[in-house]
Design a protein around this motif. Structure first.
Motif, PDB file in Angstrom:
ATOM      1  N   ALA A 175       0.841  -1.200   0.000  1.00 38.64           N
ATOM      2  CA  ALA A 175       0.000   0.000   0.000  1.00 38.64           C
ATOM      3  C   ALA A 175       0.877   1.252   0.000  1.00 38.64           C
ATOM      4  CB  ALA A 175      -0.937  -0.017   1.205  1.00 38.64           C
ATOM      5  N   LEU A 177       3.948   1.506  -1.115  1.00 42.37           N
ATOM      6  CA  LEU A 177       4.662   1.616  -2.388  1.00 42.37           C
ATOM      7  C   LEU A 177       3.736   2.055  -3.519  1.00 42.37           C
ATOM      8  CD1 LEU A 177       7.002  -1.470  -2.012  1.00 42.37           C
ATOM      9  CD2 LEU A 177       7.741   0.902  -2.253  1.00 42.37           C
ATOM     10  N   PHE A 178       2.459   1.659  -3.466  1.00 42.36           N
ATOM     11  CA  PHE A 178       1.514   2.192  -4.460  1.00 42.36           C
ATOM     12  C   PHE A 178       1.379   3.706  -4.284  1.00 42.36           C
ATOM     13  CE2 PHE A 178      -0.305  -2.185  -5.172  1.00 42.36           C
ATOM     14  CZ  PHE A 178      -0.130  -2.199  -6.549  1.00 42.36           C
ATOM     15  N   ASP A 179       1.381   4.160  -3.035  1.00 43.10           N
ATOM     16  CA  ASP A 179       1.345   5.616  -2.800  1.00 43.10           C
ATOM     17  C   ASP A 179       2.602   6.281  -3.375  1.00 43.10           C
ATOM     18  OD1 ASP A 179      -1.084   5.436  -1.507  1.00 43.10           O
ATOM     19  OD2 ASP A 179      -0.247   5.514   0.517  1.00 43.10           O
ATOM     20  N   ASP A 180       3.756   5.633  -3.150  1.00 42.68           N
ATOM     21  CA  ASP A 180       5.012   6.182  -3.694  1.00 42.68           C
ATOM     22  C   ASP A 180       4.947   6.252  -5.220  1.00 42.68           C
ATOM     23  OD1 ASP A 180       6.094   6.331  -1.145  1.00 42.68           O
ATOM     24  OD2 ASP A 180       7.164   4.422  -1.304  1.00 42.68           O
ATOM     25  N   LEU A 181       4.411   5.185  -5.826  1.00 41.46           N
ATOM     26  CA  LEU A 181       4.321   5.139  -7.282  1.00 41.46           C
ATOM     27  C   LEU A 181       3.407   6.257  -7.802  1.00 41.46           C
ATOM     28  CD1 LEU A 181       5.057   3.546  -9.886  1.00 41.46           C
ATOM     29  CD2 LEU A 181       2.975   2.210  -9.521  1.00 41.46           C
ATOM     30  N   ALA A 182       2.283   6.479  -7.106  1.00 41.76           N
ATOM     31  CA  ALA A 182       1.361   7.537  -7.520  1.00 41.76           C
ATOM     32  C   ALA A 182       2.048   8.903  -7.431  1.00 41.76           C
ATOM     33  CB  ALA A 182       0.108   7.505  -6.648  1.00 41.76           C
ATOM     34  N   ARG A 183       2.822   9.110  -6.366  1.00 47.88           N
ATOM     35  CA  ARG A 183       3.532  10.375  -6.195  1.00 47.88           C
ATOM     36  C   ARG A 183       4.579  10.556  -7.305  1.00 47.88           C
ATOM     37  NH1 ARG A 183       8.103  10.388  -3.890  1.00 47.88           N
ATOM     38  NH2 ARG A 183       7.697   8.571  -2.590  1.00 47.88           N
ATOM     39  N   LEU A 184       5.314   9.486  -7.604  1.00 49.04           N
ATOM     40  CA  LEU A 184       6.353   9.571  -8.642  1.00 49.04           C
ATOM     41  C   LEU A 184       5.751   9.815 -10.020  1.00 49.04           C
ATOM     42  CD1 LEU A 184       8.592   6.623  -7.470  1.00 49.04           C
ATOM     43  CD2 LEU A 184       9.395   8.970  -7.820  1.00 49.04           C
ATOM     44  N   THR A 185       4.696   9.068 -10.361  1.00 46.18           N
ATOM     45  CA  THR A 185       4.141   9.191 -11.709  1.00 46.18           C
ATOM     46  C   THR A 185       3.369  10.500 -11.872  1.00 46.18           C
ATOM     47  OG1 THR A 185       2.320   7.773 -10.999  1.00 46.18           O
ATOM     48  CG2 THR A 185       4.085   6.736 -12.253  1.00 46.18           C
TER      49      THR A 185
ATOM     50  N   MET B  80      11.199  10.900 -11.932  1.00 41.65           N
ATOM     51  CA  MET B  80      10.499  10.462 -13.142  1.00 41.65           C
ATOM     52  C   MET B  80      10.938  11.258 -14.363  1.00 41.65           C
ATOM     53  SD  MET B  80       8.785   7.692 -12.771  1.00 41.65           S
ATOM     54  CE  MET B  80       8.056   7.561 -14.385  1.00 41.65           C
ATOM     55  N   ASP B 143      12.284   4.866  -4.314  1.00 45.38           N
ATOM     56  CA  ASP B 143      11.780   5.676  -5.423  1.00 45.38           C
ATOM     57  C   ASP B 143      12.548   5.370  -6.700  1.00 45.38           C
ATOM     58  OD1 ASP B 143      10.052   6.904  -3.684  1.00 45.38           O
ATOM     59  OD2 ASP B 143      10.797   8.939  -4.022  1.00 45.38           O
ATOM     60  N   LEU B 146      11.327   1.981  -8.125  1.00 46.73           N
ATOM     61  CA  LEU B 146       9.992   2.081  -8.721  1.00 46.73           C
ATOM     62  C   LEU B 146      10.038   2.859 -10.032  1.00 46.73           C
ATOM     63  CD1 LEU B 146       7.763   2.890  -5.598  1.00 46.73           C
ATOM     64  CD2 LEU B 146       7.830   0.730  -6.865  1.00 46.73           C
ATOM     65  N   ALA B 182       0.623   7.520 -16.567  1.00 50.23           N
ATOM     66  CA  ALA B 182       0.175   8.596 -15.670  1.00 50.23           C
ATOM     67  C   ALA B 182      -1.336   8.521 -15.463  1.00 50.23           C
ATOM     68  CB  ALA B 182       0.573   9.954 -16.249  1.00 50.23           C
ATOM     69  N   THR B 185      -2.070   5.349 -13.218  1.00 54.18           N
ATOM     70  CA  THR B 185      -1.673   5.477 -11.814  1.00 54.18           C
ATOM     71  C   THR B 185      -2.456   6.584 -11.112  1.00 54.18           C
ATOM     72  OG1 THR B 185       0.227   6.772 -12.554  1.00 54.18           O
ATOM     73  CG2 THR B 185       0.615   4.450 -12.045  1.00 54.18           C
ATOM     74  N   LEU B 188      -4.836   5.331  -8.730  1.00 50.55           N
ATOM     75  CA  LEU B 188      -4.370   4.861  -7.417  1.00 50.55           C
ATOM     76  C   LEU B 188      -4.862   5.762  -6.295  1.00 50.55           C
ATOM     77  CD1 LEU B 188      -0.694   3.895  -8.204  1.00 50.55           C
ATOM     78  CD2 LEU B 188      -2.491   2.351  -7.430  1.00 50.55           C
ATOM     79  N   LYS B 189      -5.051   7.032  -6.622  1.00 49.99           N
ATOM     80  CA  LYS B 189      -5.464   7.966  -5.569  1.00 49.99           C
ATOM     81  C   LYS B 189      -6.811   7.580  -4.973  1.00 49.99           C
ATOM     82  CE  LYS B 189      -2.538  11.253  -7.631  1.00 49.99           C
ATOM     83  NZ  LYS B 189      -2.405  12.084  -8.808  1.00 49.99           N
ATOM     84  N   THR B 192      -6.508   3.049  -3.711  1.00 50.27           N
ATOM     85  CA  THR B 192      -5.847   2.607  -2.477  1.00 50.27           C
ATOM     86  C   THR B 192      -6.667   2.989  -1.247  1.00 50.27           C
ATOM     87  OG1 THR B 192      -4.443   4.554  -2.651  1.00 50.27           O
ATOM     88  CG2 THR B 192      -3.449   2.443  -3.235  1.00 50.27           C
TER      89      THR B 192
END
Lengths: 195, 195
Positions: A175, A177-185, B80, B143, B146, B182, B185, B188-189, B192
């Protein structure tokens, strides 16, 4: 000698891991593994094609723990929602009492090229079966591939941290890491415009 | 016999691909490849450890085409943004005149398990070298992992479409796939929160 051996595969898996840790993968034979589990070499080959497969026993259940949650979702859940459900479901298999085995196994796999290749094959197959389930739900093939691979990246990253001793559960790690991925993307929205 | 053979590696790569397509990978030997390129088996082994490596010649330049653009970025570009620069840079190697070779090569690799495993190894290494460059820029390790894996997923997906005949350039395909990623993902907001 064709009697059913209850738990034979699990016993050989445990024996193989012990031998791979103690003697190394190359110095261990299928006969050694069978003997250490109190079984015959013939029983070994009834369960596994070769010694490389022993640490990959149970792959069907492993995959099902990811795909079953997708099948249980209502049709309106989107591609990434389905991937989150799959990955959190798969991560849920890895309860605290499994960490010691998982950690020893990961150490042997990482240090042994043929096992490392087989592990990559396992994760590539996992991405494929997840993507196939997404396509079956009507997700376009490219979206399915991107979403499934993102999910597998999250899972493998979470799993590596869990076996390395992170205090969070595999589900909680996924969970996060999915948040991290959302932030990165999220950065993609600005960065692709400037390239 | 130790004379420098200009273009020997390229010639053997082309000869190997032809033979793998015509006869199959298993039926082709290192000696066959060398002979088809008008070279000796000794010259073959001066360039390659075994026949599996022939289709992976030039991996260092391949990786550099991804990492050099990262090294050229100003320090304020995020994780990214750096991955987009890397992937677009790597994709830029694949000019239209390379598509025929790339397409034949992809067909042989996909159909040949040992080559498929080696290709996965190549892409896993690529993710590792990209992640290492990100860490060198101060990106936290998780980061970096990912972001690098997301970039490699975009690249491999774009590349598969390009060799399959998509009319867009590899760079354009990558840009479109980063947009797709993008969009996916972004889900995801909400997803999750509901798991």
């Amino acid at each position: 000698m064709a009697r059913w051996q209850p738990g034979a595969a699990e016993r050989m898996r445990g024996a193989a891991l012990d031998l791979f840790v103690e003697r190394g993968y190359d110095a261990t034979t299928a006969a050694d593994i069978a003997a250490a589990a109190g079984l015959t070499e013939r029983t070994f080959y009834r369960h596994f094609a070769d010694k490389r497969e022993v640490l990959f026993w149970g792959s069907e259940e492993f995959e099902a723990s990811f795909t079953d949650p997708i099948d249980a979702l209502s049709p309106d859940v989107g591609a990434m929602g389905a991937v989150v459900a799959a990955v959190v479901g798969g991560a849920g298999r890895f309860t605290p009492e499994r960490r010691e085995f998982a950690s020893l196994r990961a150490g042997v796999v990482d240090a042994t090229p043929p096992l490392r290749e087989r592990e990559r094959d396992k994760m590539a197959r996992l991405a494929t079966v997840i993507a196939d389930r997404l396509v079956a739900r009507g997700v376009p093939a490219t979206d399915a591939q991107l979403a499934a691979h993102s999910g597998v990246t999250v899972f493998t990253t979470a799993f590596a941290r869990w076996v390395a001793g992170d205090a969070r559960s595999p589900e909680a790690l996924c969970a996060d890491l999915f948040d991290d991925l959302a932030r990165l993307t999220d950065q993609l929205k600005s960065s692709t415009e400037t390239v």
